[in-house]
Design a protein around this motif. Structure first.
Motif, PDB file in Angstrom:
ATOM      1  N   HIS A  25       0.800  -1.354   0.035  1.00 28.99           N
ATOM      2  CA  HIS A  25       0.149  -0.132   0.119  1.00 28.99           C
ATOM      3  C   HIS A  25       0.912   1.299  -0.037  1.00 28.99           C
ATOM      4  CE1 HIS A  25      -2.796   3.143   1.190  1.00 28.99           C
ATOM      5  NE2 HIS A  25      -2.101   3.336   2.169  1.00 28.99           N
ATOM      6  N   GLY A  26       0.121   2.389  -0.536  1.00 29.54           N
ATOM      7  CA  GLY A  26       0.692   3.453  -0.340  1.00 29.54           C
ATOM      8  C   GLY A  26       2.251   3.815  -0.725  1.00 29.54           C
ATOM      9  N   ALA A  27       3.036   4.453   0.257  1.00 38.25           N
ATOM     10  CA  ALA A  27       4.501   4.892   0.207  1.00 38.25           C
ATOM     11  C   ALA A  27       5.221   3.194   0.022  1.00 38.25           C
ATOM     12  CB  ALA A  27       4.870   5.414   1.508  1.00 38.25           C
ATOM     13  N   LEU A  28       4.826   2.437   0.532  1.00 40.07           N
ATOM     14  CA  LEU A  28       5.282   1.065   0.614  1.00 40.07           C
ATOM     15  C   LEU A  28       5.435   0.526  -0.905  1.00 40.07           C
ATOM     16  CD1 LEU A  28       6.984  -1.491   1.758  1.00 40.07           C
ATOM     17  CD2 LEU A  28       4.663  -2.307   2.483  1.00 40.07           C
ATOM     18  N   TYR A  29       4.151   0.752  -1.539  1.00 43.05           N
ATOM     19  CA  TYR A  29       3.737   0.165  -2.809  1.00 43.05           C
ATOM     20  C   TYR A  29       5.088   1.144  -3.891  1.00 43.05           C
ATOM     21  CZ  TYR A  29       1.358  -0.725  -7.220  1.00 43.05           C
ATOM     22  OH  TYR A  29       0.841  -1.241  -8.335  1.00 43.05           O
ATOM     23  N   HIS A  30       5.234   2.283  -3.587  1.00 44.39           N
ATOM     24  CA  HIS A  30       6.182   3.145  -4.444  1.00 44.39           C
ATOM     25  C   HIS A  30       7.674   2.616  -4.172  1.00 44.39           C
ATOM     26  CE1 HIS A  30       3.064   5.424  -6.302  1.00 44.39           C
ATOM     27  NE2 HIS A  30       2.699   5.917  -5.025  1.00 44.39           N
ATOM     28  N   ALA A  31       7.917   2.583  -2.828  1.00 40.08           N
ATOM     29  CA  ALA A  31       9.282   2.070  -2.429  1.00 40.08           C
ATOM     30  C   ALA A  31       9.668   0.985  -3.025  1.00 40.08           C
ATOM     31  CB  ALA A  31       9.406   1.986  -0.969  1.00 40.08           C
ATOM     32  N   VAL A  32       8.787  -0.216  -2.983  1.00 43.10           N
ATOM     33  CA  VAL A  32       9.187  -1.643  -3.450  1.00 43.10           C
ATOM     34  C   VAL A  32       9.208  -1.242  -5.085  1.00 43.10           C
ATOM     35  CG1 VAL A  32       8.489  -2.786  -1.447  1.00 43.10           C
ATOM     36  CG2 VAL A  32       7.038  -2.469  -3.233  1.00 43.10           C
ATOM     37  N   SER A  33       9.024  -0.348  -5.823  1.00 40.55           N
ATOM     38  CA  SER A  33       9.012  -0.176  -7.031  1.00 40.55           C
ATOM     39  C   SER A  33      10.309  -0.151  -7.538  1.00 40.55           C
ATOM     40  CB  SER A  33       8.107   0.731  -7.794  1.00 40.55           C
ATOM     41  OG  SER A  33       6.831   0.365  -7.649  1.00 40.55           O
ATOM     42  N   ALA A  34      11.271   0.351  -6.628  1.00 41.29           N
ATOM     43  CA  ALA A  34      12.554   0.506  -6.757  1.00 41.29           C
ATOM     44  C   ALA A  34      13.647   0.300  -5.806  1.00 41.29           C
ATOM     45  CB  ALA A  34      12.879   2.078  -7.090  1.00 41.29           C
ATOM     46  N   ASP A  35      13.396   0.070  -4.536  1.00 40.01           N
ATOM     47  CA  ASP A  35      13.773  -0.429  -3.479  1.00 40.01           C
ATOM     48  C   ASP A  35      14.118  -1.853  -3.517  1.00 40.01           C
ATOM     49  OD1 ASP A  35      14.969  -0.816  -0.593  1.00 40.01           O
ATOM     50  OD2 ASP A  35      14.528   1.226  -0.238  1.00 40.01           O
ATOM     51  N   GLU A  36      15.502  -2.378  -3.610  1.00 44.84           N
ATOM     52  CA  GLU A  36      15.611  -3.824  -3.452  1.00 44.84           C
ATOM     53  C   GLU A  36      15.511  -4.431  -2.314  1.00 44.84           C
ATOM     54  OE1 GLU A  36      19.007  -5.312  -5.537  1.00 44.84           O
ATOM     55  OE2 GLU A  36      18.371  -4.449  -7.617  1.00 44.84           O
ATOM     56  N   SER A  37      15.879  -3.841  -1.210  1.00 46.11           N
ATOM     57  CA  SER A  37      15.797  -4.104   0.214  1.00 46.11           C
ATOM     58  C   SER A  37      14.696  -4.243   0.767  1.00 46.11           C
ATOM     59  CB  SER A  37      16.544  -3.425   1.283  1.00 46.11           C
ATOM     60  OG  SER A  37      16.606  -3.816   2.543  1.00 46.11           O
ATOM     61  N   GLN A  38      13.493  -3.193   0.307  1.00 51.90           N
ATOM     62  CA  GLN A  38      12.374  -3.521   0.829  1.00 51.90           C
ATOM     63  C   GLN A  38      11.271  -4.470  -0.029  1.00 51.90           C
ATOM     64  OE1 GLN A  38      10.085   0.065   2.060  1.00 51.90           O
ATOM     65  NE2 GLN A  38      11.972   0.763   3.344  1.00 51.90           N
ATOM     66  N   ALA A  39      11.648  -4.360  -1.227  1.00 52.84           N
ATOM     67  CA  ALA A  39      11.074  -5.330  -1.887  1.00 52.84           C
ATOM     68  C   ALA A  39      11.337  -6.890  -1.742  1.00 52.84           C
ATOM     69  CB  ALA A  39      11.420  -5.088  -3.567  1.00 52.84           C
ATOM     70  N   ALA A  40      12.598  -6.855  -1.155  1.00 51.97           N
ATOM     71  CA  ALA A  40      13.095  -8.271  -0.961  1.00 51.97           C
ATOM     72  C   ALA A  40      12.561  -8.733   0.522  1.00 51.97           C
ATOM     73  CB  ALA A  40      14.681  -8.499  -0.768  1.00 51.97           C
ATOM     74  N   ALA A  41      12.240  -7.575   1.181  1.00 53.33           N
ATOM     75  CA  ALA A  41      11.710  -8.164   2.655  1.00 53.33           C
ATOM     76  C   ALA A  41      10.320  -8.624   2.405  1.00 53.33           C
ATOM     77  CB  ALA A  41      11.587  -6.980   3.474  1.00 53.33           C
ATOM     78  N   LEU A  42       9.334  -7.994   1.487  1.00 54.75           N
ATOM     79  CA  LEU A  42       8.121  -8.444   1.165  1.00 54.75           C
ATOM     80  C   LEU A  42       8.299 -10.131   0.601  1.00 54.75           C
ATOM     81  CD1 LEU A  42       7.555  -5.641   1.874  1.00 54.75           C
ATOM     82  CD2 LEU A  42       5.827  -5.558  -0.201  1.00 54.75           C
ATOM     83  N   ILE A  43       9.051 -10.284  -0.206  1.00 51.03           N
ATOM     84  CA  ILE A  43       8.919 -11.489  -0.979  1.00 51.03           C
ATOM     85  C   ILE A  43       9.468 -12.705  -0.158  1.00 51.03           C
ATOM     86  CG2 ILE A  43      10.535 -12.765  -2.489  1.00 51.03           C
ATOM     87  CD1 ILE A  43      10.681 -10.262  -4.318  1.00 51.03           C
ATOM     88  N   ALA A  44      10.502 -12.067   1.165  1.00 49.50           N
ATOM     89  CA  ALA A  44      10.719 -12.992   2.025  1.00 49.50           C
ATOM     90  C   ALA A  44       9.475 -13.504   2.883  1.00 49.50           C
ATOM     91  CB  ALA A  44      11.988 -12.543   2.937  1.00 49.50           C
ATOM     92  N   ALA A  45       8.620 -12.367   3.371  1.00 48.02           N
ATOM     93  CA  ALA A  45       7.370 -12.588   4.038  1.00 48.02           C
ATOM     94  C   ALA A  45       6.655 -13.786   3.407  1.00 48.02           C
ATOM     95  CB  ALA A  45       6.707 -11.475   4.298  1.00 48.02           C
ATOM     96  N   VAL A  46       6.340 -13.570   1.813  1.00 42.90           N
ATOM     97  CA  VAL A  46       5.555 -14.246   1.284  1.00 42.90           C
ATOM     98  C   VAL A  46       6.269 -15.793   1.274  1.00 42.90           C
ATOM     99  CG1 VAL A  46       4.582 -14.877  -1.253  1.00 42.90           C
ATOM    100  CG2 VAL A  46       4.749 -12.338  -0.106  1.00 42.90           C
ATOM    101  N   ASP A  47       7.325 -15.642   1.029  1.00 47.68           N
ATOM    102  CA  ASP A  47       8.225 -17.042   0.904  1.00 47.68           C
ATOM    103  C   ASP A  47       7.916 -17.903   2.138  1.00 47.68           C
ATOM    104  OD1 ASP A  47      10.128 -18.779  -0.933  1.00 47.68           O
ATOM    105  OD2 ASP A  47      11.279 -18.296   0.990  1.00 47.68           O
ATOM    106  N   ASP A  48       7.893 -17.062   3.383  1.00 47.72           N
ATOM    107  CA  ASP A  48       8.008 -17.794   4.712  1.00 47.72           C
ATOM    108  C   ASP A  48       6.371 -18.275   4.933  1.00 47.72           C
ATOM    109  OD1 ASP A  48      10.563 -17.381   5.173  1.00 47.72           O
ATOM    110  OD2 ASP A  48      10.261 -15.620   6.531  1.00 47.72           O
ATOM    111  N   TYR A  49       5.435 -17.332   4.425  1.00 48.25           N
ATOM    112  CA  TYR A  49       4.175 -17.536   4.780  1.00 48.25           C
ATOM    113  C   TYR A  49       3.449 -18.478   3.918  1.00 48.25           C
ATOM    114  CZ  TYR A  49      -0.414 -16.457   6.810  1.00 48.25           C
ATOM    115  OH  TYR A  49      -1.656 -16.693   7.510  1.00 48.25           O
ATOM    116  N   ASP A  50       3.420 -18.178   2.593  1.00 44.24           N
ATOM    117  CA  ASP A  50       2.584 -18.970   1.665  1.00 44.24           C
ATOM    118  C   ASP A  50       3.260 -18.665   0.440  1.00 44.24           C
ATOM    119  OD1 ASP A  50       1.136 -20.005  -0.160  1.00 44.24           O
ATOM    120  OD2 ASP A  50      -0.934 -19.580   0.993  1.00 44.24           O
ATOM    121  N   ARG A  51       3.957 -19.635  -0.368  1.00 43.26           N
ATOM    122  CA  ARG A  51       4.573 -19.358  -1.737  1.00 43.26           C
ATOM    123  C   ARG A  51       3.703 -19.371  -2.528  1.00 43.26           C
ATOM    124  NH1 ARG A  51       9.571 -19.126  -2.939  1.00 43.26           N
ATOM    125  NH2 ARG A  51       9.047 -19.842  -5.045  1.00 43.26           N
TER     126      ARG A  51
END
Length: 249
Positions: free
Chosen positions: A109-135
């Motif tokens: 959402h919001g600022a996070l949506y825009h951040a993960v469009s370009a920020d590799e660290s924050q994008a990778a954090a979201l992917i790690a959460a999905v990978d842990d929770y439900d691939r």
């Protein structure tokens, strides 16, 4: 084509938008998980209404920023953002399970949506959460974004999203909300843009440039003025154009 909207963003005595009316019109609901908006009672209410209507529920995860509605950038350590994303997924999924459904996808959402469009660290954090929770959870995000690229590389399903009620820049990104042309509020114009996205996979930018917009889901913001009227016209216009509306998840 999937038609999604951001819902459940009120909290306490504050109600934002008409969740129930929008749920009658959309196929997927991006439900706030209590950090940028929403609260337990709101999540429960929206999950119940979505399950009753057969609308897919997605976790709209955001920064921990109720005061700023998640629209202010926050610098997070990788582990903190991963864990707060997992927390939000689990909270919403609990209310889904009460109504014999589950979280079907993740969308920032919001600022996070825009951040993960370009920020590799924050994008990778979201992917790690999905990978842990439900691939199996698809990631709903901007086409060509860093999040989309990293999610694809991780073997996750990526669903590209377009915004019928937001202005686009010539490079295909959204006009910042602080700039002129950020919002499209005329329902007829919103509907025409949605049909163009669905049938031509393009959008007209604020300078008149025709920009590629290869999307599987079209978003309407529940907090945009006239959101329900726009959604009614968008749904009717898409169906009139021969577009089948169905959840992607």
């Amino acid at each position: 084509m999937d038609l999604n909207a951001d819902l459940g963003e009120g909290f306490g005595i504050w109600r934002l938008g008409d969740d129930e009316a929008l749920l009658d019109l959309i196929t997927s609901a991006n439900v706030a998980c209590g950090f940028h908006g929403g609260d337990p009672s709101t999540m429960r209410r929206v999950c119940a209404a979505a399950a009753e209507r057969g609308v897919a529920v997605g976790a709209q995860v955001g920064y921990r920023d109720l005061a700023g509605f998640g629209r202010r950038h926050i610098a997070y350590a990788f582990g903190d953002l991963r864990d707060e994303t997992t927390y939000q997924l689990g909270a919403l999924d609990a209310f889904c399970r009460v109504y014999r459904t589950r979280v079907r996808y993740l969308k920032p959402h919001g600022a996070l949506y825009h951040a993960v469009s370009a920020d590799e660290s924050q994008a990778a954090a979201l992917i790690a959460a999905v990978d842990d929770y439900d691939r199996d959870l698809p990631v709903l995000c901007a086409p060509g974004s860093v999040l989309a690229q990293l999610a694809t590389g991780a073997g996750l399903r990526v669903v590209a999203e377009g915004f019928a009620d937001r202005g686009y820049l010539p490079n295909g990104t959204l006009v910042p909300r602080t700039a002129p042309g950020a919002l499209v509020t005329d329902p007829e114009q919103v509907a025409a843009r949605a049909v163009r996205m669905a049938t031509e996979q393009t959008v007209v930018a604020v300078d008149g440039t025709v920009v590629p917009c290869p999307v599987e889901s079209i978003c309407l913001h529940g907090d945009t003025p006239g959101a329900v009227a726009s959604a009614e016209l968008v749904r009717a216009a898409l169906l009139d154009a021969g577009v089948t509306l169905t959840p992607f998840a």
